[in-house]
Enzyme design. Structure first.
Site, PDB file in Angstrom:
ATOM      1  N   GLU A 213      -8.177   2.559   0.482  1.00  0.00           N
ATOM      2  CA  GLU A 213      -7.680   1.574  -0.666  1.00  0.00           C
ATOM      3  C   GLU A 213      -8.945   0.183  -0.257  1.00  0.00           C
ATOM      4  O   GLU A 213      -8.889  -0.642  -1.082  1.00  0.00           O
ATOM      5  CB  GLU A 213      -6.783   1.174  -1.519  1.00  0.00           C
TER       6      GLU A 213
ATOM      7  N   ASP B 251      -5.539   6.608  -1.127  1.00  0.00           N
ATOM      8  CA  ASP B 251      -4.640   5.869   0.352  1.00  0.00           C
ATOM      9  C   ASP B 251      -6.100   4.906   1.195  1.00  0.00           C
ATOM     10  O   ASP B 251      -5.779   4.719   2.102  1.00  0.00           O
ATOM     11  CB  ASP B 251      -4.120   6.421   1.210  1.00  0.00           C
TER      12      ASP B 251
ATOM     13  N   LYS C 198       2.061   8.522   0.473  1.00  0.00           N
ATOM     14  CA  LYS C 198       2.161   7.485   1.624  1.00  0.00           C
ATOM     15  C   LYS C 198       3.344   8.328   2.124  1.00  0.00           C
ATOM     16  O   LYS C 198       3.932   8.405   1.239  1.00  0.00           O
ATOM     17  CB  LYS C 198       1.448   6.489   2.357  1.00  0.00           C
TER      18      LYS C 198
ATOM     19  N   ARG D  90     -11.250  -0.135   1.874  1.00  0.00           N
ATOM     20  CA  ARG D  90     -12.715  -0.411   2.135  1.00  0.00           C
ATOM     21  C   ARG D  90     -13.064  -0.955   0.348  1.00  0.00           C
ATOM     22  O   ARG D  90     -14.188  -1.185   0.150  1.00  0.00           O
ATOM     23  CB  ARG D  90     -13.484   0.703   2.981  1.00  0.00           C
TER      24      ARG D  90
ATOM     25  N   ASP E 203       0.725  -1.182   0.375  1.00  0.00           N
ATOM     26  CA  ASP E 203       0.562  -0.136  -0.356  1.00  0.00           C
ATOM     27  C   ASP E 203       1.038   1.208  -0.234  1.00  0.00           C
ATOM     28  O   ASP E 203       0.619   1.792   0.867  1.00  0.00           O
ATOM     29  CB  ASP E 203      -1.088  -0.438   1.359  1.00  0.00           C
TER      30      ASP E 203
HETATM   31  N1  BES Z   1      -3.228  -0.120   5.573  1.00  0.00           N
HETATM   32  C1  BES Z   1      -3.994   1.259   5.751  1.00  0.00           C
HETATM   33  C2  BES Z   1      -3.494   1.595   6.955  1.00  0.00           C
HETATM   34  C3  BES Z   1      -2.619   1.398   8.182  1.00  0.00           C
HETATM   35  C4  BES Z   1      -1.716   2.116   8.130  1.00  0.00           C
HETATM   36  C5  BES Z   1      -2.561   0.570   8.491  1.00  0.00           C
HETATM   37  C6  BES Z   1      -1.058   2.349   9.040  1.00  0.00           C
HETATM   38  C7  BES Z   1      -1.553   0.255   9.085  1.00  0.00           C
HETATM   39  C8  BES Z   1      -0.597   1.229   9.724  1.00  0.00           C
HETATM   40  C9  BES Z   1      -4.892   2.129   4.722  1.00  0.00           C
HETATM   41  O1  BES Z   1      -5.193   1.161   3.792  1.00  0.00           O
HETATM   42  C10 BES Z   1      -4.927   3.715   5.203  1.00  0.00           C
HETATM   43  O2  BES Z   1      -3.890   3.603   4.318  1.00  0.00           O
HETATM   44  N2  BES Z   1      -6.030   4.284   5.641  1.00  0.00           N
HETATM   45  C11 BES Z   1      -5.678   5.778   6.107  1.00  0.00           C
HETATM   46  C12 BES Z   1      -7.131   6.046   5.964  1.00  0.00           C
HETATM   47  C13 BES Z   1      -7.277   7.508   5.157  1.00  0.00           C
HETATM   48  C14 BES Z   1      -6.605   7.672   4.647  1.00  0.00           C
HETATM   49  C15 BES Z   1      -8.425   7.711   5.405  1.00  0.00           C
HETATM   50  C16 BES Z   1      -5.232   5.986   7.534  1.00  0.00           C
HETATM   51  O3  BES Z   1      -5.620   5.445   8.194  1.00  0.00           O
HETATM   52  O4  BES Z   1      -4.794   6.966   6.959  1.00  0.00           O
HETATM   53 ZN    ZN Z   2      -4.760  -0.240   2.691  1.00  0.00          ZN
HETATM   54 MN    MN Z   3      -4.145   3.104   2.201  1.00  0.00          MN
END
Ligand code: BES
Ligand code: ZN
Ligand code: MN
Length: 498
Positions: free
Chosen positions: A351, A349, A279, A353, A272
């Site tokens: 993604e 990001d 990111k 869901r 990701d």
């Molecule tokens: N895979 C990540 C969530 C994540 C981040 C898990 C850090 C463990 C450590 C997910 O896809 C993500 O990026 N979520 C975003 C959502 C936001 C854009 C609403 C997040 O948590 O920042």
């Molecule tokens: Zn993710």
């Molecule tokens: Mn993500």
């Protein structure tokens, strides 16, 4: 490693090492006392001299203990007897196994399984001990050209139970523990692989291989079939990557033909990057772990199949790589999910869901008894619960209670979070049926609320494992969670846990 169960007294064990516990301060457990009697106070003399207080995490290895038939005796500090609970018990077993592995002993006879733990049965102690032991010797060194070899590795562990009439229950618990540990190892191996090796195609092949070994039916849906089904939300995530997305469908039929299946859905983002909503660089390597949900449901299926659980179990793994290529989704893009609902992608990001919602819609075809999805879904869940508890959301309180209880039994705990409709308005979009993000506040809740819009037809729970699936820092690595929680849930459903 090989495991076995027996009952008997410590001084009579012909073993390379007998392991007994000492409580703080300097209090012998029953097994330690029996050894001490046979050894004419040899142990209590040493303890009186101050070499072993019984502090948790401390050990003392003794050779040539008189009156015994074993080569060595390992004393393990258990901490205060009043405070000896689930965590302390697991820590003691891990400490014993680590020490045994470092000494020259090829086998150990462990009496710690006789020590009572609040509210827990002998079977529980054996099951947890076998899981903890295998966790301790787990290594992921397939990419090291020089492996740090343990000089004389521990090959065999025997767990002792206090009474002969407990032997058969203990044998069964040992079996369950070994299957759970095998499932966790598979989950950890897949998760620890780097993103350039563990791609969606690799995951699909690993699933096929596991299925073939355990007579599980396996089907892989390719991009074209997913397009025909209308899974444009899932497909949109893969558009910036050279790696083709897959939907892995596994069906284990251990139950009666007409038993409705339990469906497990695991998020399988093999890397990701965030996509166009890229990111930041620090720790981005850890986003290879964004397929830990997938790894855990595959591990759970393996464990269930090893135990031949009398259940029908379906595992769905939507898998893709989230990359910022020229074909990638842009913020503002609108896609139509398999359910017909449209989604405005405000942040590429978010993604997880997007792939889960189509898999959850697909899950309805199996006329499920229950659906549980497992996902490293939100950083916000780590903020809320840290690295201890998995976030739990459910549209059914009985299911939520079952899962909390399973996590408690497994010492792989989950904590229920709200899924109230009041949060749904945060997902409003001016242009589509919903947005894929709900803003800064309550991020793990709005993510769950998003999924809830696709699971109205069945009983469903969502496990956010973002904080629990792997460890960072010096002992970086996958944890295998929540395989123990899911397996305790399934064992209970199958009537195999008392
Ligand atoms: N895979 C990540 C969530 C994540 C981040 C898990 C850090 C463990 C450590 C997910 O896809 C993500 O990026 N979520 C975003 C959502 C936001 C854009 C609403 C997040 O948590 O920042
Ligand atoms: Zn993710
Ligand atoms: Mn993500």
């Amino acid at each position: 490693m090989e495991f076995s169960i027996k009952s008997g007294s410590p001084e009579k064990q012909r073993s390379a090492c007998v392991v007994v516990g000492i409580f703080e301060p300097r209090k012998l457990t029953l097994a330690a006392e029996l050894l001490d009697n046979a050894a004419r106070n040899h142990l209590s003399d040493i303890i009186r001299r101050g070499d072993m207080e019984g502090k948790a995490g401390s050990t003392l290895l003794l050779h040539n203990v008189p009156g015994t038939l074993c080569d060595r005796v390992l004393l393990v500090g258990l901490g205060k007897e009043k405070e000896f609970g689930d965590k302390e018990y697991g820590d003691a077993i891990r400490c014993a196994v680590r020490t045994l592995n470092e000494t020259g002993a090829f086998d150990g006879t462990v009496f710690l399984t006789e020590t009572s733990v609040r509210k827990r049965s002998g079977a529980w102690r054996v099951r947890q001990a076998s899981i903890a032991a295998q966790e301790t010797v787990y290594r992921f060194d397939q990419f090291k050209s020089k492996k740090d070899k343990v000089r004389r590795p521990l090959r065999k562990l025997t767990f002792v139970v206090d009474r002969r009439n407990e032997l058969s229950a203990a044998e069964e618990a040992l079996n369950q523990g070994q299957a759970i540990a095998d499932g966790m190892s598979l989950a950890k191996d897949l998760a620890n692989l780097p993103g350039n090796v563990c791609t969606p195609s690799y995951l699909a092949e690993a699933a096929q291989k596991m299925a073939a070994e355990h007579k599980i039916d396996c089907q892989i849906l390719e991009r074209e079939e997913m397009a025909t089904l209308g899974m444009h939300s899932l497909l949109s995530v893969a558009k910036g990557s050279r790696q083709a997305p897959k939907l892995i469908v596994l069906q284990y039929k251990g139950g009666k033909a007409d038993d409705r299946p339990i469906v497990l859905v695991g998020k399988g983002i093999t890397f990701d990057s965030g996509g166009i909503s890229l990111k930041p660089a620090p720790d981005m390597d850890e986003m290879k772990y964004d397929m830990c949900g997938a790894a855990s449901v595959l591990g759970t299926l393996k464990a269930a199949a090893l135990l031949k659980l009398p259940l029908n179990l379906t595992v769905l793994v939507p898998t893709a790589e989230n990359m910022p290529g020229g074909g990638a989704s842009r913020p503002g893009d609108i896609v139509t999910s398999m359910s017909g609902q449209t989604i405005e992608i405000l942040n590429t990001d978010a993604e997880g869901r997007l792939i889960l919602c189509d898999a959850l819609t697909y899950a309805a075809r199996f006329d499920p008894d229950t659906v549980i999805d497992v996902a490293t879904l939100t950083g916000a869940c780590v903020i809320a619960l840290g690295h201890v508890a998995t976030g739990l959301f459910a549209n059914n309180d009985t299911l939520a209670r079952e899962l909390v209880h399973a996590g408690d039994e497994a010492h792989d705990r989950a904590w229920q979070m709200p899924l109230w409709d009041d949060y749904q308005e945060l997902l409003k979009s001016p242009f589509a049926d919903m947005a894929n993000v709900g803003g800064r506040w309550g991020g793990s809740i709005t993510a769950a609320c998003f999924l809830a819009r696709f699971t109205r037809k069945y009983i469903w729970a969502h496990l956010d494992i973002a904080g629990t699936a792997w460890k960072s820092g010096t002992d970086k690595g996958a944890t295998g969670r929540p395989v123990p929680l899911l397996m305790h849930f399934l064992l209970k459903r199958a009537g195999k846990l008392t």
